[in-house]
Write an enzyme that holds these catalytic residues in place. Structure first.
Site, PDB file in Angstrom:
ATOM      1  N   GLY A 124       0.803  -1.215   0.000  1.00  0.00           N
ATOM      2  CA  GLY A 124       0.000   0.000   0.000  1.00  0.00           C
ATOM      3  C   GLY A 124       0.835   1.265   0.000  1.00  0.00           C
ATOM      4  CB  CYS A 125       4.210   2.063   0.873  1.00  0.00           C
ATOM      5  SG  CYS A 125       3.701   1.958   2.592  1.00  0.00           S
ATOM      6  CB  ALA A 126       4.095   5.332  -3.701  1.00  0.00           C
TER       7      ALA A 126
END
Length: 136
Positions: free
Chosen positions: A49-51
């Site tokens: 869920g993190c870029a």
């Protein structure tokens, strides 16, 4: 109530009028962190869920929550450093009681992070809460 280490950051931020100075401070906090050993950069510690690439490795000792973390993005390393100041050494039962969004709001971060960074921060907070819940 936030940890004393986080309160120190809040106080430091009060002296910085310019958001760019605050941003630089967050980055410097990330640079000062010890890197996560390569052996701990595994799928089990990776935060989805993190870029950017983010890893959080929990350590529960004596019923208290500790973690190590790292990222390939400097600002995210800084966010991890802030989370460390907010959560490290809390009793695991207290971790879910911390309103991280409100605490980060005190720093003005909620207004200055991109949507992707905000989503990544939420994912990191959720991972920390899950880790503490599993240990409780």
């Amino acid at each position: 109530m936030a940890q004393a280490a986080f309160e120190e950051v809040v106080e430091d931020f009060e002296f910085l009028d310019d958001w760019e100075d605050r941003y630089r401070m967050v980055i410097e906090m990330g640079k000062a962190m010890e890197p996560l050993p390569e052996a701990l950069r595994v799928p089990a510690t990776k935060v989805e869920g993190c870029a950017s690439q983010v890893w959080l490795h929990p350590q529960i000792e004596g019923g208290r929550y500790h973690f190590q973390g790292d990222s390939d993005a400097m600002i995210v390393r800084g966010l991890i450093a802030l989370l460390h100041r907010l959560y490290d050494d809390l009793p695991v039962a207290e971790v879910p009681q911390v309103d991280a969004r409100a605490e980060f709001g005190r720093l003005g971060l909620n207004d200055h992070l991109s949507a992707q960074r905000s989503n990544g921060l939420r994912a990191m907070i959720e991972r920390i809460r899950q880790q503490a819940a599993q240990a409780a």
